[in-house]
Write a protein that holds these residues in place. Structure first.
Motif, mmCIF file in Angstrom:
data_model
loop_
_atom_site.group_PDB
_atom_site.id
_atom_site.type_symbol
_atom_site.label_atom_id
_atom_site.label_comp_id
_atom_site.label_asym_id
_atom_site.label_seq_id
_atom_site.Cartn_x
_atom_site.Cartn_y
_atom_site.Cartn_z
ATOM 1 N N ASN A 167 56.518 -18.915 -23.402
ATOM 2 C CA ASN A 167 56.922 -20.303 -23.104
ATOM 3 C C ASN A 167 57.402 -20.869 -24.293
ATOM 4 O O ASN A 167 57.487 -22.133 -24.066
ATOM 5 C CB ASN A 167 55.792 -20.923 -22.136
ATOM 6 N N PRO A 181 54.274 -22.971 -18.007
ATOM 7 C CA PRO A 181 54.511 -21.498 -17.689
ATOM 8 C C PRO A 181 55.268 -21.137 -16.356
ATOM 9 O O PRO A 181 56.096 -20.443 -16.373
ATOM 10 C CB PRO A 181 53.050 -20.898 -17.498
ATOM 11 N N ALA A 183 58.902 -21.169 -17.377
ATOM 12 C CA ALA A 183 59.112 -19.800 -18.316
ATOM 13 C C ALA A 183 59.170 -18.885 -17.349
ATOM 14 O O ALA A 183 59.939 -17.602 -17.497
ATOM 15 C CB ALA A 183 58.041 -19.698 -19.414
#
Ligand SMILES: [Zn+2]
Ligand SMILES: [Zn+2]
Length: 379
Positions: A157, A222, A225
């Motif tokens: 990330n 996250p 990502a």
């Protein structure tokens, strides 16, 4: 171009709007759950809304950079058909996109074509880096060819590109504790509780991740990502039929959104797998032990036993339950065992987020060479 980037859509398997960017059943923003959400009237779901413009900006930079580096697809139109186009003055191979005629020089010279896996296995890993303080944490996503065992994509990330405010990870201090692994059924149940306790289902709090003051780039949420990670895989492998993921609800959301077309046509399967493996060398058969339902969505999980080993398997789509017996997270398990023996990795806690990301990518290449040799010897 716009359909490639859809992130705000219904994410319910079986709903006619799954993965669609627009629908007359949608209304937004809807604040019923305490955060801005998209309401899909067809299935009654409230997936959290993302700031689409910021997401698209970051994602185009991310895809272009991946394409320029790897050479697997065009950095402009993401087309995969390229032709060799002479050499640059340094003698490095240039390529041209067949569709839009863009010419570029991939940084990595391709060793060989990557073959499309039958099954993709994706897990997350949290690793330390040196930020403004010591012991900051990176969220890593690893995807494997579940059958051959090699890594097909890795991302963290950390991003070198600029990322809008709404995409950035902010640690609020309420970090989710590690769960007790001894009772796997209880583990699945408590994990579902963790999802419920989040400010929204996709908002994981996994630890502090503040970059050094001088560092360029940003640390992404996250969930962002994950959408970036699976978009890359989707361009490389648009026809994947079987996805295995560890138990994390936003991995489910990202996979089902990115390959929505196949899921809408009921052509693909998505599974959660949790494992408790103490003996990885056994060849004993797995035995089915029973089914339980867990969490907000009351998903059905089946428990399997093999000697001392346990696994829990949950079909998130209309997966054939006969497959449950053979599914595992073995590819990622083997890799993670290997990774924790690598000196470069063990000492990475003193390095910056960008450097740790580079080390993980280069270790992934070493690992793939090792797996390739092992597979060749087996044949
Ligand atoms: Zn829906
Ligand atoms: Zn192109």
């Amino acid at each position: 171009m716009s359909t490639l980037f859809t992130i705000n859509s219904c994410k319910t398997f079986g709903c006619r709007n799954l993965g669609l960017a627009t629908s007359e059943d949608y209304s937004w923003p809807d604040y019923r759950l305490g955060y801005p959400a998209l309401h899909c009237r067809a299935c009654g779901s409230y997936p959290p809304l993302f700031e689409a413009h910021q997401f698209n900006e970051w994602l185009s930079a991310h895809l272009s950079a991946y394409a320029s580096e790897s050479g697997y697809f065009c950095p402009v139109c993401y087309g995969k058909e390229t032709i060799r186009y002479g050499y640059n003055p340094q003698g490095t191979q240039r390529v041209q996109c067949r569709t839009c005629k863009k010419v570029w020089t991939p940084k990595r010279q391709l060793l060989r074509e990557i073959t499309s896996p039958e099954r993709i296995e994706t897990v997350s890993l949290i690793v330390p880096f040196q930020g403004r303080r010591a012991d900051q944490k990176l969220y890593v996503l690893l995807s494997f060819d579940a059958i051959q065992g090699n890594i097909i994509h890795i991302s963290t990330n950390f991003t070198q590109h600029s990322a809008g405010e709404t995409l950035r990870y902010l640690c609020r201090g309420n970090i989710e504790p590690d769960l007790d692994h001894r009772d796997i059924v209880k583990h699945v149940d408590m994990r579902e509780m963790q999802f419920l306790h989040r400010s929204q289902f996709d908002e994981i709090q996994y630890g502090s991740a503040v970059l050094k003051r001088i560092a360029k780039g940003a640390i992404l949420r996250p969930v962002i990502a994950a959408h970036g990670h699976f978009r890359v895989l989707n361009i490389l492998f648009p026809e994947i039929k079987t996805h295995l993921i560890s138990h994390e609800c936003f991995l489910r959301g990202a996979v089902i959104t990115v390959w929505a077309k196949l899921f809408r046509q009921r052509q693909a399967e998505l599974w959660y797998i949790e494992e408790d493996i103490s003996d990885s060398d056994t060849n004993m058969p797995w035995h089915f032990q029973g089914k339980t339902r867990h969490g907000w969505w009351q998903s059905q999980w089946s428990l399997w036993v093999q000697g001392k080993n346990r696994k829990m398997v949950c079909s998130l789509t209309n997966g054939d339950s006969n497959n449950a017996k053979t599914l595992s997270l073995a590819a990622s398990r083997h890799y993670i065992q290997w990774l924790y023996k690598q000196t470069d990795f063990i000492h990475s806690a003193k390095l910056s987020a960008g450097r740790v990301t580079q080390i993980l990518c280069s270790l992934a290449q070493d690992y793939n060479c090792k797996i390739m040799k092992e597979n060749e010897n087996r044949e």
